[in-house]
Write a protein that holds these residues in place. Structure first.
Motif, PDB file in Angstrom:
ATOM      1  N   ALA A 196      35.973 103.508  37.472  1.00  0.00           N
ATOM      2  CA  ALA A 196      34.884 104.150  36.741  1.00  0.00           C
ATOM      3  C   ALA A 196      35.404 105.212  35.780  1.00  0.00           C
ATOM      4  CB  ALA A 196      33.897 104.769  37.721  1.00  0.00           C
ATOM      5  N   TYR A 197      34.720 105.312  34.643  1.00  0.00           N
ATOM      6  CA  TYR A 197      35.018 106.369  33.681  1.00  0.00           C
ATOM      7  C   TYR A 197      34.237 107.632  34.025  1.00  0.00           C
ATOM      8  CZ  TYR A 197      35.223 108.843  29.197  1.00  0.00           C
ATOM      9  OH  TYR A 197      35.407 109.785  28.214  1.00  0.00           O
ATOM     10  N   LYS A 198      32.956 107.475  34.388  1.00  0.00           N
ATOM     11  CA  LYS A 198      32.118 108.621  34.718  1.00  0.00           C
ATOM     12  C   LYS A 198      31.198 108.302  35.888  1.00  0.00           C
ATOM     13  CE  LYS A 198      33.352 111.352  31.245  1.00  0.00           C
ATOM     14  NZ  LYS A 198      34.082 112.615  31.479  1.00  0.00           N
ATOM     15  N   GLY A 199      30.865 109.340  36.651  1.00  0.00           N
ATOM     16  CA  GLY A 199      29.728 109.291  37.565  1.00  0.00           C
ATOM     17  C   GLY A 199      28.554 109.872  36.806  1.00  0.00           C
ATOM     18  N   ILE A 200      27.449 109.162  36.749  1.00  0.00           N
ATOM     19  CA  ILE A 200      26.386 109.530  35.813  1.00  0.00           C
ATOM     20  C   ILE A 200      25.024 109.357  36.469  1.00  0.00           C
ATOM     21  CG2 ILE A 200      26.156 107.202  34.843  1.00  0.00           C
ATOM     22  CD1 ILE A 200      26.048 108.513  32.053  1.00  0.00           C
ATOM     23  N   ILE A 201      24.088 110.243  36.129  1.00  0.00           N
ATOM     24  CA  ILE A 201      22.742 110.140  36.681  1.00  0.00           C
ATOM     25  C   ILE A 201      21.813 109.491  35.658  1.00  0.00           C
ATOM     26  CG2 ILE A 201      23.030 112.062  38.291  1.00  0.00           C
ATOM     27  CD1 ILE A 201      21.489 113.822  36.278  1.00  0.00           C
ATOM     28  N   VAL A 202      20.591 109.198  36.071  1.00  0.00           N
ATOM     29  CA  VAL A 202      19.681 108.377  35.264  1.00  0.00           C
ATOM     30  C   VAL A 202      19.414 108.943  33.864  1.00  0.00           C
ATOM     31  CG1 VAL A 202      17.328 107.466  35.118  1.00  0.00           C
ATOM     32  CG2 VAL A 202      18.628 107.264  37.253  1.00  0.00           C
ATOM     33  N   PRO A 203      19.027 110.232  33.711  1.00  0.00           N
ATOM     34  CA  PRO A 203      18.730 110.704  32.346  1.00  0.00           C
ATOM     35  C   PRO A 203      19.931 110.637  31.421  1.00  0.00           C
ATOM     36  CG  PRO A 203      18.814 112.527  33.892  1.00  0.00           C
ATOM     37  CD  PRO A 203      18.788 111.278  34.695  1.00  0.00           C
ATOM     38  N   ASP A 204      21.127 110.885  31.965  1.00  0.00           N
ATOM     39  CA  ASP A 204      22.334 110.847  31.145  1.00  0.00           C
ATOM     40  C   ASP A 204      22.709 109.412  30.783  1.00  0.00           C
ATOM     41  OD1 ASP A 204      22.279 113.582  31.628  1.00  0.00           O
ATOM     42  OD2 ASP A 204      23.564 113.386  33.381  1.00  0.00           O
ATOM     43  N   TYR A 205      22.402 108.494  31.690  1.00  0.00           N
ATOM     44  CA  TYR A 205      22.605 107.068  31.423  1.00  0.00           C
ATOM     45  C   TYR A 205      21.704 106.610  30.276  1.00  0.00           C
ATOM     46  CZ  TYR A 205      22.705 102.024  32.567  1.00  0.00           C
ATOM     47  OH  TYR A 205      22.830 100.651  32.533  1.00  0.00           O
ATOM     48  N   ILE A 206      20.458 107.080  30.284  1.00  0.00           N
ATOM     49  CA  ILE A 206      19.511 106.730  29.227  1.00  0.00           C
ATOM     50  C   ILE A 206      19.936 107.353  27.899  1.00  0.00           C
ATOM     51  CG2 ILE A 206      17.145 107.104  28.423  1.00  0.00           C
ATOM     52  CD1 ILE A 206      17.489 104.874  30.515  1.00  0.00           C
ATOM     53  N   ILE A 207      20.360 108.611  27.930  1.00  0.00           N
ATOM     54  CA  ILE A 207      20.785 109.277  26.692  1.00  0.00           C
ATOM     55  C   ILE A 207      22.017 108.584  26.117  1.00  0.00           C
ATOM     56  CG2 ILE A 207      21.812 111.409  25.795  1.00  0.00           C
ATOM     57  CD1 ILE A 207      19.790 112.947  27.503  1.00  0.00           C
TER      58      ILE A 207
END
Length: 489
Positions: A145-156
């Motif tokens: 993985a490059y990043k661990g990411i949450i939903v709003p950041d995934y959408i952005i």
């Protein structure tokens, strides 16, 4: 100027297009049912649900109206792993998922240190231990993985290509220093999360990026339109309800319940209180939560009142039953720990309890008992807030349960405070609009934007009944003993 607020909730998402005065032009909603396994205590969501849903919403709105800016708000603690292109490598692990309970238990020795650094106690809800779970249970995936990411950041990222997360979300991870607003090396080491796998921290209410050519081609929204990270849904909900300081408390009773007030500085005197960054720059939230509220009511209707359950549950009939049942429910009481205990105890293993049952108990008593149980947890949570917040005489309410007059009457009497219910039910989306309106220069400040959108706002006001206030004071003292027992189950 038209601003599109994207409000991404736990089981639904909506796009609300506002004009420059904060009036709603149009809205489109999509349901997003979760993938759950009660035996494994897991709850997930497929990544494509979010990308497909956002595409559908944006395309539908852009086909009829001009979109000049996009503001994103979402629930706050559901990570996945992504590659360098932003492609998800796993389903999102939702905030209610407790597969990380053993990790949280293992790290309890450091709880005081964690709270003093991050403003929150170790628990299964927040992001850090979910990333630890990824590292320990999907080692190869985590390495890739490059990043661990949450939903709003995934959408952005989907809209702009940027990898960033704002301070409100950072403060929900247990990995950000609540004072310096930067990733804490000490916390990253404790949770064994590699700092380079975290997104860059940016101020809430700032422009995260602009619409890419690819997203423009998908949706019809013009390339270059600014995208604002407005902050977490509960923070935006408080802002939309006018909570700008400690004079008003917000109570949002939806899937779960959230109690929020604001302070000028981090207040870290009681580890039961969650201190996060507010949607309002320079402010901090003081928050308590009850994990199951409307979800508990849905369970009760489905299992005990099946004749009122269907494609559209008959809440009108359920509320009528609660109205016809006297306060105290003929001795029946409820502790609503259907998915563990929230911030008052942080016990994922706690279970719900209905007590006071006798052979003369009627099932109708259980409806009002559940309402009283939820309201009691909220009232007791308010009493734990910092002293400056407890002085508030008004409560602004929102969320699905706030549509129930009888629930609000119980909450009003249980808390002993005036309740204000805005006729605008989209407080979170309105908060996201206010954030974007300030970020784009449409208004000069958050207070100016809030004042503009509240000019013609209509509200319902409820005043506590003093006799009921006294009754519920005794009720809460009695049920607090039951709460302590339930938290150990």
């Amino acid at each position: 100027m038209n601003i599109l607020s994207l409000d991404i909730g736990t089981t639904s998402m909506r796009g609300i297009l506002y004009d420059e005065n904060g009036s709603t032009i149009t809205m489109k909603s999509i349901l997003t049912p979760l993938i759950s396994d009660c035996k494994l205590n897991t709850m997930e969501q497929k990544p494509e649900v979010y990308t497909d849903g956002i595409t559908e919403i944006c395309k539908a709105i852009a086909s009829e109206y001009t979109v000049d800016a996009i503001s994103v708000t979402a629930f706050r603690s559901a990570p996945t792993l992504v590659d360098r292109s932003g492609n998800a490598l796993h389903n999102f692990i939702m905030w209610q998922d407790t597969r990380n309970a053993e990790i949280c238990s293992r790290l309890q020795y450091a709880n005081r240190q964690v709270y003093k650094t991050t403003g929150s106690s170790i628990n299964t809800v927040f992001t850090a231990s979910k990333l630890t779970w990824f590292k320990e249970n999907t080692e190869e995936l985590y390495k890739r993985a490059y990043k661990g990411i949450i939903v709003p950041d995934y959408i952005i990222h989907f809209m702009t290509g940027a990898f960033s997360t704002d301070y409100t979300y950072g403060s929900r991870t247990l990995l950000m220093d609540i004072r310096s607003l930067s990733w804490s090396r000490e916390m990253c080491e404790l949770f064994r999360v590699d700092e380079e796998k975290l997104c860059d921290l940016v101020p809430q209410g700032s422009i995260s990026g602009t619409v890419t050519k690819e997203f423009s081609q998908l949706t019809g929204i013009r390339q270059g339109v600014p995208v604002i990270s407005a902050g977490g849904d509960q923070q935006c909900g408080a802002l939309g309800l006018g909570v700008m300081d400690s004079a008003t408390i917000e109570v949002n009773s939806g899937t779960g319940s959230f109690v929020i007030s604001l302070t000028d500085e981090p207040e870290l005197s009681n580890s039961s209180v969650i201190c996060n960054v507010s949607a309002v720059p320079g402010k901090y939230t003081q928050e308590m939560n009850i994990i199951a509220s409307a979800s508990a009511l849905n369970w009760l209707i489905r299992e005990v009142f099946p004749e009122y359950w269907g494609e559209e549950p008959n809440f009108e009939a359920i509320n009528k039953i609660a109205e016809e049942t006297p306060a105290g429910c003929h001795g029946v009481w409820a502790i609503p720990h259907f998915q563990g205990c929230g911030s008052r105890s942080w016990n994922p293993d706690a279970t719900a309890v209905f007590g006071g049952l006798t052979l003369s108990t009627h099932r109708n008593d259980m409806i009002r008992a559940l309402y009283e149980g939820i309201a009691s947890e909220i009232a007791k949570s308010i009493n734990i807030l910092p002293e400056v917040c407890r002085e508030a005489k008004e409560i602004a309410v929102a969320g699905g349960l706030s549509n129930s007059d009888i629930y609000l009457k119980i909450l009003c009497d249980m808390t002993g405070r005036k309740l204000i219910r805005s006729h605008n039910v989209q407080a979170t989306g309105l908060g996201a609009f206010i954030s974007a309106a300030a970020a784009t220069g449409l208004y000069g400040s958050f207070p100016e934007a809030l004042s503009a959108v509240r000019k013609n706002e209509e509200c319902d006001v409820m005043i506590p009944n003093e006799d009921n206030v006294r009754f519920y004071d005794g009720y809460m003292r009695k049920t607090e003993k039951m709460f302590c027992a339930a938290c150990t189950i």
